[in-house]
Write an enzyme that holds these catalytic residues in place. Structure first.
Site, short mmCIF file in Angstrom:
data_model
loop_
_atom_site.label_atom_id
_atom_site.label_comp_id
_atom_site.label_asym_id
_atom_site.label_seq_id
_atom_site.Cartn_x
_atom_site.Cartn_y
_atom_site.Cartn_z
N SER A 161 0.36 -1.15 -0.02
CA SER A 161 0.19 -0.31 0.39
C SER A 161 0.91 1.30 -0.26
CB SER A 161 -1.00 -0.44 0.96
OG SER A 161 -1.80 1.07 1.29
N ASP A 207 -9.22 -4.52 -5.67
CA ASP A 207 -8.51 -3.28 -4.90
C ASP A 207 -9.52 -1.98 -4.72
OD1 ASP A 207 -7.23 -1.44 -3.41
OD2 ASP A 207 -5.38 -2.30 -4.43
N HIS A 239 -7.32 -5.50 -1.38
CA HIS A 239 -6.53 -4.38 -1.24
C HIS A 239 -5.91 -5.07 0.43
CE1 HIS A 239 -3.51 -0.81 -1.09
NE2 HIS A 239 -4.10 -0.45 0.67
#
Length: 292
Positions: A161, A207, A239
């Site tokens: 991320s 995601d 995600h």
């Protein structure tokens, strides 16, 4: 194999780096081979061939905290080192499973906390570099538990991320890195054409936090066309794939491809090329660039 429209791909032409220069990145002067011949089964296993232990970094300098995971064997020479960065609001323990699994395949893995869980990707990239620098320095001190274990000339970055965005930033700013693995990366910068480090982008099909159309895909497409790089989209994953509590299926795929990429480019071990050069059933999208 190309899974992106030609119109989009042609918008990101090779810029400042020559094909010849980037081709040199893909090859290492001398390969560092650790462990048995890889198989899908061995890469999907919960652990690799090496027992692993860990040690805390007592006084982190320029970042929040760090833990070093490393193989216990002392008869196979030194191992490449990988810094592993958490995402927004996350901490290093969320990725303990991944650090242990990567280390068990013959790497020293440094998990980090940042100065703040709110730190943005650029700051994260800077702190990842500082963590690598400190751990490398400590590894040269005889009182350090992992003294002599690190191959200081084989370093890599990996993150999830905003940590994945930090990985891209660290790679841009540290071209001597041997490899980068950006997991569902998030960053406001979209153009990474100056990156010279062989980079794997692992995206998640579902995601909704770092949507692939605005993050992973444009990041990957902006790489110089000659840069050894790959885009892997994990089928059905979201995600959060990669944190400790995520589904085993996505963790298995994420670890498999991350380890294969690090083996190929940190160790220069071509036995792992097929695992990051061909599409597999657990991928919803796949593309490679450059020669490797």
């Amino acid at each position: 194999m190309s899974l992106f429209p030609l119109a989009l791909r042609s918008a990101f032409k090779a810029r400042s780096l020559s094909v010849a220069a980037l081709a040199c990145i893909a090859g290492l002067a001398q390969a560092q081979v650790h462990g048995p011949d890889p198989t899908v089964k061995s890469l999907e296993a919960a652990a690799g061939p090496y027992a692993v232990t860990n040690a805390k970094v007592g006084s982190p300098s320029g970042y929040g905290a760090a833990t070093v995971y490393y193989p216990t064997v002392r008869t196979e020479g030194q191992f490449g080192v990988v810094v592993l960065a958490p995402g927004f609001l996350a901490i290093q323990n969320y990725y303990k499973w991944l650090a242990e699994r990567v280390a068990s395949h013959g790497f020293v893995v440094v998990t980090v906390n940042f100065n703040s869980v709110f730190d943005q990707p650029e700051s994260r990239g800077t702190q990842m570099g500082k963590a690598l620098q400190q751990v490398v320095s400590l590894s040269k001190t005889m009182t350090t538990p992992y003294y002599g274990v690190l191959d200081v000339n084989r370093q890599a970055a990996m993150g999830h991320s905003m940590g994945g965005g930090g990985t891209l930033a660290a790679s841009r700013d540290n071209p001597s890195l041997k490899a980068a693995v950006a997991l569902a990366p998030w960053h406001t910068t979209k153009n990474w054409s100056t990156v010279q480090v062989p980079t794997l982008v692992i995206a998640d099909e579902k995601d909704n936090i770092a949507p692939n159309d605005t993050h992973s895909i444009p990041f990957y497409q902006s790489f110089n066309a000659a840069l050894p790089s790959a885009y892997i989209e994990l089928a059905g994953a979201d995600h959060l794939c990669g944190i400790q509590i995520s589904a085993e299926k996505c963790k298995t795929s994420l670890a498999k491809y991350s380890i294969a990429w690090l083996k190929r480019f940190v160790d220069g071990d071509t036995r792992y090329t097929p695992f990051v050069k061909n599409q597999a059933a657990d991928m919803s999208a796949f593309e490679t660039r450059g020669q490797y």
